[in-house]
Write an enzyme that holds these catalytic residues in place. Structure first.
Site, PDB file in Angstrom:
ATOM      1  N   CYS A   1      24.572  55.755  -4.228  1.00 46.89           N
ATOM      2  CA  CYS A   1      25.611  55.230  -5.115  1.00 46.89           C
ATOM      3  C   CYS A   1      25.745  53.715  -5.007  1.00 46.89           C
ATOM      4  CB  CYS A   1      26.930  55.896  -4.785  1.00 46.89           C
ATOM      5  SG  CYS A   1      27.617  55.307  -3.268  1.00 46.89           S
TER       6      CYS A   1
ATOM      7  N   ASN B   1      15.042  62.147  -7.507  1.00 47.17           N
ATOM      8  CA  ASN B   1      13.801  61.414  -7.787  1.00 47.17           C
ATOM      9  C   ASN B   1      13.851  60.817  -9.169  1.00 47.17           C
ATOM     10  OD1 ASN B   1      12.350  62.203  -5.273  1.00 47.17           O
ATOM     11  ND2 ASN B   1      12.746  64.239  -6.113  1.00 47.17           N
TER      12      ASN B   1
ATOM     13  N   GLY C   1      19.666  69.724 -12.456  1.00 45.88           N
ATOM     14  CA  GLY C   1      20.635  68.791 -13.022  1.00 45.88           C
ATOM     15  C   GLY C   1      20.748  68.911 -14.521  1.00 45.88           C
TER      16      GLY C   1
END
Ligand SMILES: Cc1cc2nc3c(=O)[nH]c(=O)nc-3n(C[C@H](O)[C@H](O)[C@H](O)COP(=O)(O)OP(=O)(O)OC[C@H]3O[C@@H](n4cnc5c(N)ncnc54)[C@H](O)[C@@H]3O)c2cc1C
Ligand SMILES: Cc1cc2nc3c(=O)[nH]c(=O)nc-3n(C[C@H](O)[C@H](O)[C@H](O)COP(=O)(O)O)c2cc1C
Ligand code: FES
Lengths: 307, 251
Positions: A134, A196, A269
């Site tokens: 982050c 990734n 995701g």
């Protein structure tokens, strides 16, 4: 008997297919679209030390077989997360399915978030996930993903503060990612979670401006899977801890491919944006594959392509 | 779920009407809600496309779609009979109170798509519907309306002419304004309605990745008691109260 259970360090999951952070919401949003019990686990949207409004729109740009995104870790902060969000999560998922993702700017912030989570919900969740990819105000984006010593110190401090299993999610974009991974291995986490997602750019030819407000952003989706595959392949040769691979998983075949390269589990995701019930289909597919191949478990396949 | 295309009709050179048979979706839909369509079985285009529900009749729903890029171009090649993967109805639509009798619906271009279903429901309840459409050069789009004779229809030549046209309409005694169109047009409609103290709802568009509230991609700046905050256009909207929407300030 066929057994698809998956052990990642001290944590045990019903299967190796996990909903990735930021792409699965808080899980309960998906209740009417899928069977949540089929998730191995869900990593909730990352909670940061203080609330974050997130980045300026536009936040999403489509690219071939993927998207470039720049959400900016929008989240309501720990108070709202603990008081309002977590009770709803606990209604929707079982204990073994809940992973809480935290991010701070400093080691102290990470540790405080982990301790608060552990004190309030330690009995009700499966693991903590350190989001080290982050933004970092002082040292720049991904500081804990690109500085081996910083990663080591962060993990050591967190591990000595909490007893819950800890996953470390790091970004493999930096040239020294294998060196960082070794440091993480040495510090000792329950699993290494890889996002990734290389950086990319899209320009809107109508406005003649970058398509997202933040100009650049990570690319995710099937487009980047071969890149993730190579990084997981390399990591498997370098570290002993279990690897959770994310980056472009859409089908059970993709999940299996990552496992053969060395992943013990996969994170799904952005595929969920397109097919909200995709995780269920991946798990069904893996189970059918085990049946067809007369496999008792998938464990023997992890890293099999190296042998 | 799957929706079967049963009718495809060109409305203008770049707009087409698609009618789908899909009882589950049609019965659950309310005005202002959207669907997310998968364009094909491939990974490119990757994302679904958000589209407003243009109309619902019995077990069918329809969409009014402008061809602007690859996805909508691909759709024009669909033939009746094709089954399309659709999510919906999604989001929070328009709302009004029983006491209100007279409504102004302001449509900007293909933004009109979300107003027709609303008009149908209002007319069913015996309400009065005024449709103000802008820009006039796009008025061929109104050929898509199934019951134009039941509404009072007027036009604004363009955005410059819009405030005067809307003021004239509001002077007739309007209980509530509904609007859908480009942000610039909606901002004018919001300001004009608020200046006249008439409640107004806007249907907002943002680029969407999921449409179901899990990605936070569709952020829209909304004023709340706690200050400006980003809400989800797909789930908290697409319809918002005019005074909530912040067109220029961001964080
Ligand atoms: C809530 C909502 C409701 C909508 N309802 C309708 C409707 O009823 N009828 C209709 O014709 N369209 C509607 N749209 C817009 C529609 O979703 C886009 O036009 C469509 O996704 C474009 O897909 P494409 O592949 O053809 O274009 P792309 O190739 O993806 O893009 C072509 C160009 O269109 C722009 N674009 C793409 N998506 C949007 C968007 N959401 N808003 C503004 N510009 C965009 C892109 O930036 C690009 O410049 C709606 C959008 C939203 C968010
Ligand atoms: C819209 C969006 C939001 C994300 N938010 C987070 C987040 O809050 N925390 C995190 O650790 N990863 C986040 N990620 C990264 C994903 O968890 C995942 O690792 C990455 O998208 C690669 O997987 P995919 O190709 O299957 O999407 C986000 C990704 C996207 C696309
Ligand atoms: S489009 Fe994903 S949250 Fe709205």
């Amino acid at each position: 008997m066929k057994n698809i259970k998956t052990k990642l360090g001290q944590a045990e999951f019903r299967n190796p297919v996990l909903g990735a952070s930021g792409c699965t919401g808080y899980a309960y949003e998906l209740e009417s679209y899928t069977d949540l019990s089929r998730y191995g686990a869900v990593t909730l949207k990352t909670v940061t030390y203080t609330p974050r409004h997130g980045n300026h729109p536009e936040r999403i740009a489509e690219v071939p077989a993927g998207i470039i995104s720049s959400i900016g870790l929008q989240n309501p902060g720990p108070d709202v997360f603990f008081d309002d969000t977590m009770p709803k999560v606990i209604d929707a998922l079982d204990r073994d399915q809940i992973i809480v993702s935290v991010a701070g700017d400093t080691i102290e912030e990470y540790v405080e978030l982990c301790c608060r989570t552990s004190q309030r919900y330690g009995e009700k969740i499966a693991a903590l996930e350190i989001n080290a990819a982050c933004p970092n105000v002082r040292f720049g984006v991904g500081y804990f993903s690109r500085d081996p010593q910083a990663a080591f110190d962060l993990i050591e401090t967190v591990k000595s503060a909490v007893s819950l299993p800890v996953f470390f999610k790091f970004n493999t974009n930096f040239e020294n990612y294998l060196e960082v991974a070794s440091a993480i291995d040495e510090a000792g986490v329950d699993a290494l979670y890889t996002s990734n997602t290389p950086l990319g750019l899209k320009i809107n030819i109508r406005t003649r401006r970058p398509a997202i407000g933040n100009v650049v952003g990570p690319i995710c989706g099937p487009a980047i899977r071969p890149i993730g595959m190579l990084r997981v392949w390399n990591l498997y040769q370098k570290v002993k801890m279990p690897i959770i691979a994310s980056g472009g998983v859409y089908t059970w075949e993709d999940a299996l491919e990552y496992m053969l390269a060395g992943a013990a589990a996969v994170g799904v995701g952005s595929a969920q944006f397109v097919q909200p019930d995709v995780v269920k289909h991946i798990v069904d597919g893996l189970e059918r594959y085990m049946e067809r191949e007369s496999l008792d478990s998938l464990t023997s396949l992890v890293g099999a392509a190296h042998r | 779920m799957l929706a079967k295309l049963i009718e495809f009709r060109s409305v203008t050179e770049r707009d087409a009407l698609y009618v789908f048979d899909c009882p589950e979706l049609a019965r659950a839909a309310s005005p202002g809600q959207i669907v997310e369509l998968k364009i094909n079985d491939c990974l490119d285009p990757f994302l679904r496309r958000p589209l407003s529900i243009f109309d619902v009749e019995g077990d069918t729903f329809s969409l009014l779609v402008r061809t602007v890029g690859r996805g909508t171009e691909y759709m024009t090649r669909w033939k009746p009979g094709v089954e399309v993967d659709v999510l919906g109805p999604l989001g929070k639509g328009f709302s009004w109170s029983e006491k209100e009798e007279t409504f102004a619906l302001v449509g900007g271009g293909v933004g009109m798509a979300s107003l027709n279903f609303l008009a149908r429901r209002l007319l069913e309840q015996g309400k009065q519907v005024h449709l103000l459409f802008s820009p006039k050069r796009d008025s061929q789009l109104l050929n898509a309306l199934p019951q134009p004779e039941r509404m009072d229809i007027s036009f604004a030549e363009n955005r410059t002419a819009l405030p005067a046209a809307l003021n004239a309409l509001l002077a007739k005694g309007i209980d509530r304004v509904f609007c859908c169109g480009p942000d610039g047009l909606m901002e004018i409609v919001a300001k004009t309605s608020m200046a006249n103290n008439i409640p107004c709802q806007l249907s907002m568009e943002r680029h969407m990745a999921c449409g179901i509230g899990i990605c936070l991609g569709c952020a829209i700046a909304i004023r709340t008691e706690q200050g400006l905050t980003y809400k989800k256009a797909c789930k908290d909207g697409p319809v918002f109260e005019a005074e909530e929407v912040s067109f220029h300030e961001e964080h």
